[in-house]
Design an enzyme around this catalytic site. Sequence first.
Site, mmCIF file in Angstrom:
data_model
loop_
_atom_site.group_PDB
_atom_site.id
_atom_site.type_symbol
_atom_site.label_atom_id
_atom_site.label_comp_id
_atom_site.label_asym_id
_atom_site.label_seq_id
_atom_site.Cartn_x
_atom_site.Cartn_y
_atom_site.Cartn_z
ATOM 1 N N THR A 138 39.363 21.421 41.142
ATOM 2 C CA THR A 138 39.579 20.807 42.449
ATOM 3 C C THR A 138 40.450 19.551 42.382
ATOM 4 O O THR A 138 41.304 19.335 43.246
ATOM 5 C CB THR A 138 38.217 20.482 43.093
ATOM 6 O OG1 THR A 138 37.466 21.702 43.188
ATOM 7 C CG2 THR A 138 38.378 19.878 44.472
ATOM 8 N N ASN A 184 30.863 27.477 36.961
ATOM 9 C CA ASN A 184 31.543 28.002 38.115
ATOM 10 C C ASN A 184 30.939 27.298 39.330
ATOM 11 O O ASN A 184 30.168 26.368 39.184
ATOM 12 C CB ASN A 184 31.388 29.528 38.191
ATOM 13 C CG ASN A 184 32.555 30.171 38.938
ATOM 14 O OD1 ASN A 184 33.002 29.665 39.960
ATOM 15 N ND2 ASN A 184 33.052 31.283 38.425
ATOM 16 N N THR A 185 31.275 27.717 40.522
ATOM 17 C CA THR A 185 30.846 26.976 41.711
ATOM 18 C C THR A 185 29.396 27.283 42.097
ATOM 19 O O THR A 185 28.839 28.310 41.718
ATOM 20 C CB THR A 185 31.751 27.327 42.903
ATOM 21 O OG1 THR A 185 31.764 28.747 43.054
ATOM 22 C CG2 THR A 185 33.170 26.840 42.651
ATOM 23 N N CYS A 219 31.563 34.482 39.842
ATOM 24 C CA CYS A 219 32.157 34.127 41.126
ATOM 25 C C CYS A 219 31.133 34.381 42.227
ATOM 26 O O CYS A 219 30.708 35.516 42.428
ATOM 27 C CB CYS A 219 33.415 34.946 41.414
ATOM 28 S SG CYS A 219 34.051 34.573 43.059
ATOM 29 N N GLY A 258 33.473 20.856 36.178
ATOM 30 C CA GLY A 258 32.705 20.617 37.390
ATOM 31 C C GLY A 258 32.923 19.200 37.875
ATOM 32 O O GLY A 258 32.259 18.281 37.439
ATOM 33 N N ALA A 312 35.806 30.263 49.675
ATOM 34 C CA ALA A 312 35.566 31.705 49.591
ATOM 35 C C ALA A 312 36.922 32.372 49.730
ATOM 36 O O ALA A 312 37.260 32.944 50.764
ATOM 37 C CB ALA A 312 34.608 32.171 50.676
HETATM 38 C C1 FMN Z 1 39.781 27.420 45.453
HETATM 39 C C2 FMN Z 1 39.063 27.781 44.211
HETATM 40 C C3 FMN Z 1 39.248 29.017 43.615
HETATM 41 C C4 FMN Z 1 38.589 29.379 42.443
HETATM 42 N N1 FMN Z 1 38.808 30.586 41.864
HETATM 43 C C5 FMN Z 1 38.192 30.898 40.693
HETATM 44 C C6 FMN Z 1 38.466 32.117 40.010
HETATM 45 O O1 FMN Z 1 39.297 32.914 40.441
HETATM 46 N N2 FMN Z 1 37.780 32.397 38.859
HETATM 47 C C7 FMN Z 1 36.866 31.523 38.326
HETATM 48 O O2 FMN Z 1 36.284 31.804 37.286
HETATM 49 N N3 FMN Z 1 36.618 30.331 38.923
HETATM 50 C C8 FMN Z 1 37.245 30.011 40.085
HETATM 51 N N4 FMN Z 1 36.981 28.794 40.693
HETATM 52 C C9 FMN Z 1 36.018 27.873 40.071
HETATM 53 C C10 FMN Z 1 36.742 26.828 39.238
HETATM 54 O O3 FMN Z 1 37.453 27.446 38.197
HETATM 55 C C11 FMN Z 1 35.743 25.839 38.648
HETATM 56 O O4 FMN Z 1 34.819 26.569 37.858
HETATM 57 C C12 FMN Z 1 34.976 25.091 39.716
HETATM 58 O O5 FMN Z 1 35.817 24.826 40.805
HETATM 59 C C13 FMN Z 1 34.378 23.778 39.191
HETATM 60 O O6 FMN Z 1 35.368 22.913 38.717
HETATM 61 P P1 FMN Z 1 36.017 21.753 39.664
HETATM 62 O O7 FMN Z 1 34.889 21.000 40.286
HETATM 63 O O8 FMN Z 1 36.866 20.929 38.729
HETATM 64 O O9 FMN Z 1 36.838 22.460 40.705
HETATM 65 C C14 FMN Z 1 37.669 28.448 41.858
HETATM 66 C C15 FMN Z 1 37.482 27.208 42.451
HETATM 67 C C16 FMN Z 1 38.164 26.841 43.614
HETATM 68 C C17 FMN Z 1 37.930 25.484 44.206
#
Ligand code: FMN
Lengths: 272, 272, 305, 305
Positions: D267, D193-194, D131, D244, D71
């Site tokens: 990540t 996204n998350t 987000c 993801g 967050a």
């Molecule tokens: C620390 C952190 C910050 C993030 N900030 C953003 C953001 O500013 N905008 C966005 O669209 N997604 C954001 N995300 C989501 C990532 O872009 C991605 O969609 C999500 O983490 C899933 O991919 P991953 O499992 O490879 O991390 C963020 C994720 C993390 C872990």
Amino acid sequence: MPAPVDASARVLANTRLSADYNVVAFDAPELAAVTQPGQFVMIRTAAGTDPLLRRPFSVFEVVRDGTGAPAGFSILSKRVGPGTARLYDASAGDRFSCLGPLGRPFSLLSPASEAWMIAGGVGLAPFVLLADALRARDVGVTLFYGGRRSEDLLYLDWFASRRVSLVLATEDGSRGTAGLVTAPLEAALSSAGSGRDVMLYACGPEPMLKTVASLAQRFDRRVELSVERMMGCGMGGCYSCVVRVLDEDGRARYVRSCLAGPVMDGKVIVWE
Amino acid sequence: MPAPVDASARVLANTRLSADYNVVAFDAPELAAVTQPGQFVMIRTAAGTDPLLRRPFSVFEVVRDGTGAPAGFSILSKRVGPGTARLYDASAGDRFSCLGPLGRPFSLLSPASEAWMIAGGVGLAPFVLLADALRARDVGVTLFYGGRRSEDLLYLDWFASRRVSLVLATEDGSRGTAGLVTAPLEAALSSAGSGRDVMLYACGPEPMLKTVASLAQRFDRRVELSVERMMGCGMGGCYSCVVRVLDEDGRARYVRSCLAGPVMDGKVIVWE
Amino acid sequence: MSPDLGVCIGSLRLKNPLIAASGCFGYGVEYAEVVDLASLGAVVVKGLYLTEREGHPPPRIVETPSGMVNAIGLQGIGVHRFVDEKMPDLRRHGATVIVNVCGSSIDEYVEVSRILSDVEGIAGLELNISCPNIKEGGIQFGCNLASTHEVVSAVRKATRLPLIPKLTPNVTSVSSFARAAEDAGADAISLVNTFLAMVIDVETRRPRLSNVMGGLSGPAIRPIAVRMVYECANAVQIPVVGMGGIASSQDALEFLLAGATAVQVGTANFVDPFIWPRLLDGITAYLDRHHFTRVSEIVGAIRVD
Amino acid sequence: MSPDLGVCIGSLRLKNPLIAASGCFGYGVEYAEVVDLASLGAVVVKGLYLTEREGHPPPRIVETPSGMVNAIGLQGIGVHRFVDEKMPDLRRHGATVIVNVCGSSIDEYVEVSRILSDVEGIAGLELNISCPNIKEGGIQFGCNLASTHEVVSAVRKATRLPLIPKLTPNVTSVSSFARAAEDAGADAISLVNTFLAMVIDVETRRPRLSNVMGGLSGPAIRPIAVRMVYECANAVQIPVVGMGGIASSQDALEFLLAGATAVQVGTANFVDPFIWPRLLDGITAYLDRHHFTRVSEIVGAIRVD
Ligand SMILES: Cc1cc2nc3c(=O)[nH]c(=O)nc-3n(C[C@H](O)[C@H](O)[C@H](O)COP(=O)(O)O)c2cc1C
Ligand SMILES: Cc1cc2nc3c(=O)[nH]c(=O)nc-3n(C[C@H](O)[C@H](O)[C@H](O)COP(=O)(O)OP(=O)(O)OC[C@H]3O[C@@H](n4cnc5c(N)ncnc54)[C@H](O)[C@@H]3O)c2cc1C
Ligand SMILES: Cc1cc2nc3c(=O)[nH]c(=O)nc-3n(C[C@H](O)[C@H](O)[C@H](O)COP(=O)(O)OP(=O)(O)OC[C@H]3O[C@@H](n4cnc5c(N)ncnc54)[C@H](O)[C@@H]3O)c2cc1C
Ligand SMILES: Cc1cc2nc3c(=O)[nH]c(=O)nc-3n(C[C@H](O)[C@H](O)[C@H](O)COP(=O)(O)O)c2cc1C
Ligand code: FES
Ligand code: FES
């Protein structure tokens, strides 16, 4: 500042100092060669994805080979969870991927000044390198070092052998003054003449850092603190490690302690 | 059948037989004492949650102490992924939690009959215990053993020393007959007089098991197969390990190979 | 004096808040020799339809980082054989039995529930309207508010047993489904069932599961499950039974603090069938350390300011 | 002759399908000394609003099994400072820059997008309507079909740049949101996204994050993300950018086979900032081994029968 490397480093030795403190020496010449006092490495503690994230550790010592050339580095680790548990259990030959050196180091002094290092518990970690660097410049160094019990006070002989004056404190009074190390620090600060140019360096629990910062304010001394925040990446990518600081125009904002720190000017930090 | 135990077993020794085969001996007297040939253990290969699930392994040997009492057991492991990689890298002293013994064992014979064991690759694993048990009853035992290269054929001296007749095959022809081990098996079956009461025991890749089952059909011999399915629990809880069989009234249904197997009557299996 | 671990799910009093999750504990009897079934708060048996079901062909599970995806396909012996073949043993072991009720139609849910209502030793019904991995897994009911209300109301009329609809996490607002279930007369709700997921074998280019998709469970999903339990506990008055990735007493306590009155443990039982006494001891030690006299005191006791 | 790794996201041609995910790569410049930014298919920079944002107080992340919950609260320097302070470096490094556009109102999304449309070196816009961890994180747009359509249409009118709405996984039917975005004129969609999640410190009984809830990312969510990408790729004609939990070339290939034209890595870049060449080599080796001449040949090439 040289770019960080990711070394798949072999464990040269794992020395258990107590039930939860250990020193792990890694074979990583490249990384060791360019590390400056106060910098840290991000260590991956598991092959799989649990624990997922790397763990930040201050570089404790630079390990040198017969010729005196940097062969690797060590960390001083305190076991507090899964990642440090794996490091505590590490055996010589195991490999850990170590990313570094990272972060802003301590600034060094000229012999005109003297250095007071304040360490709480595992906060001792960055001060072996710093003491070495300062002594090499003939700077007078004092270590104010606090721990829970006398067993928690490590490497005292090493510092003594480097002619670092020691001021010790233990919470249970088993060694040095009883209580927190900031008490003898305060006493020393109030008795130190303004003629002496004393710079404070501190690393340890946040309450200790706060006290040191306010003492520095009060006695108008320069102070550098090595702060500890949860770090997701150590490279400026995640914005997890922020510390609140006052910028030039006095506005409070969050800065990433992995880039602006871990060593930061104690005067600009806004404690939350 | 005694209830399974979960032993936090210390590694007594890890013997690497090749680039991917190793034998890990565990300190687990309780478990070893009650294990029967063909049974398996579920081993947790990581402290954390990755890999999450236990891995099933046939009990390979029972390790005995000076007095001959069971001190532990060993597994023969082939490195194919993260779990077996951790077992390959294990060092003496490491602890793994081992759940077992589990599953239905091989049925034993009386000296009137003879046992033909058919092993493909790491499918050798259950046959050391089985050979021991059968030889102890003076049952004649032959091992039909196939591998890719001659280096893959393990423990030959051990079987020889137990007066187990060996029929070997390698896919590259470097040892024994060239090709699959089911070829010499077929030859032997066709030449074996119907007067001899031969029982087949097989463990190995599914295609091999299929062929053995059909040969048993054709030559009308009893056959027990040790089947390998993904196993989530090994205890009958998850229904992941099912094998299709014909029940009494000829209906095909899925049964859990961790309970109804891993050793199953080759005649009732419906191959998918 | 050791803390009181008893909790109430509507009229159903459990001796402790630890429940074996459906599909992860067989019919209970499989674990009788390693766990004292009477020592568990309750045992939720595998999902049951009116008749036997064969289930999906293997492979039925695939492991994922800190989790697993399953598509068992609700293989089961059907309600009648369960009552005849399994209940006697379960009664003998003194297990508190909750049956996970499945149906491909509202009528089937009602029929299975009616049959079970007359069986001695059945303590409650968990309505599975959330199995993601078969067409008639109930998720068609569990992903639609009106159908959720309809099936719960229908079963409610058919049974006096404590009725616990089990919610799927594969929705935008799980709390509105919790409310729908409450309005329809549920005594409690349980969540989460598994997350619809998929794993591909890149070498063969085929799905890892014969059923293509399956349900993700295990520690991987815990942070999402805790959030959903927290949302539901704040949305309804009836008790919430929480689950999803519980593998330690800390994990169980997270769910209780988030608002769960009881918790279920599924996947972790595969990894460690001896986990139950450890979970119970961990919870007891926590209550002592924090000077609570009843486990019910920590239900929803999270501090958010 | 080595395979062609180029892919097209609408009018945007990428030299390879590997994209740094927003919020996981800072503004790109942070990684310039360890990764050749020009070697990446694209870099999606941190989410940007019209003005600076402070973000949430720490703790901002917590680790979970095979994942992490964050967050951050979209701390950011705002679109103007980004254009002035970061874009010159990014242009110098030859990075293909996609900006993750945030807004607390449709007007703000439109305004930020319009400003960026006139900036040299910006290759595309990823619309962050997903987000989960701040009130104005856009999820209020991303969880409602009509609002998704409305905000995408509004931004569409304001820019010629390739427009890539980023979808949230916290919905019942992600494919209908993909369709809504397509209808509204998106050039592509990206997901996931998350996942909205929560972790509780049982000793203090407080949430681990200052913001109480945050977004789950990392390998833990991969099986769900692959499933959602598969569903979306089968629901729309426009390209899908999948992400993801990607942490290896196998993981990336799973998404491509499921139907993603390109993938993002978030990540895993924290765990290993040197991962990029390894991912690229792994994909190339796979294409060679399986005798593909273009990476585009394996997009959606999963075999389901
Ligand atoms: C620390 C952190 C910050 C993030 N900030 C953003 C953001 O500013 N905008 C966005 O669209 N997604 C954001 N995300 C989501 C990532 O872009 C991605 O969609 C999500 O983490 C899933 O991919 P991953 O499992 O490879 O991390 C963020 C994720 C993390 C872990
Ligand atoms: C720049 C920096 C340098 C550090 N140097 C050292 C060192 O030289 N020796 C040493 O023993 N420790 C050091 N730490 C702290 C060390 O990183 C954590 O103790 C470690 O990450 C804990 O990991 P774990 O898996 O063992 O425990 P976890 O289960 O991850 O955490 C256990 C406890 O430690 C806290 N913690 C976790 N990660 C961090 C973190 N990154 N910073 C601070 N607290 C954390 C958690 O909040 C939790 O309360 C340093 C931290 C930073 C930021
Ligand atoms: C009853 C039984 C007894 C076994 N005995 C032995 C033994 O004595 N020695 C030995 O080396 N192996 C044995 N196996 C196979 C062994 O369990 C798997 O090789 C192991 O689980 C692979 O784990 P991993 O993490 O290394 O690889 P993973 O990444 O888990 O899998 C690698 C490959 O192995 C396959 N595989 C994974 N799990 C199983 C499984 N449970 N059964 C069959 N294939 C699997 C996967 O499909 C994949 O193709 C046995 C399996 C069963 C069911
Ligand atoms: C192999 C397996 C089978 C399952 N079968 C059922 C079932 O029959 N009915 C049901 O409601 N849930 C079923 N579930 C879901 C679990 O009961 C539980 O909701 C889910 O796994 C999350 O909990 P966990 O992470 O502790 O496993 C099953 C889960 C697994 C892993
Ligand atoms: S640790 Fe990621 S930005 Fe500092
Ligand atoms: S492995 Fe779980 S039922 Fe057989």
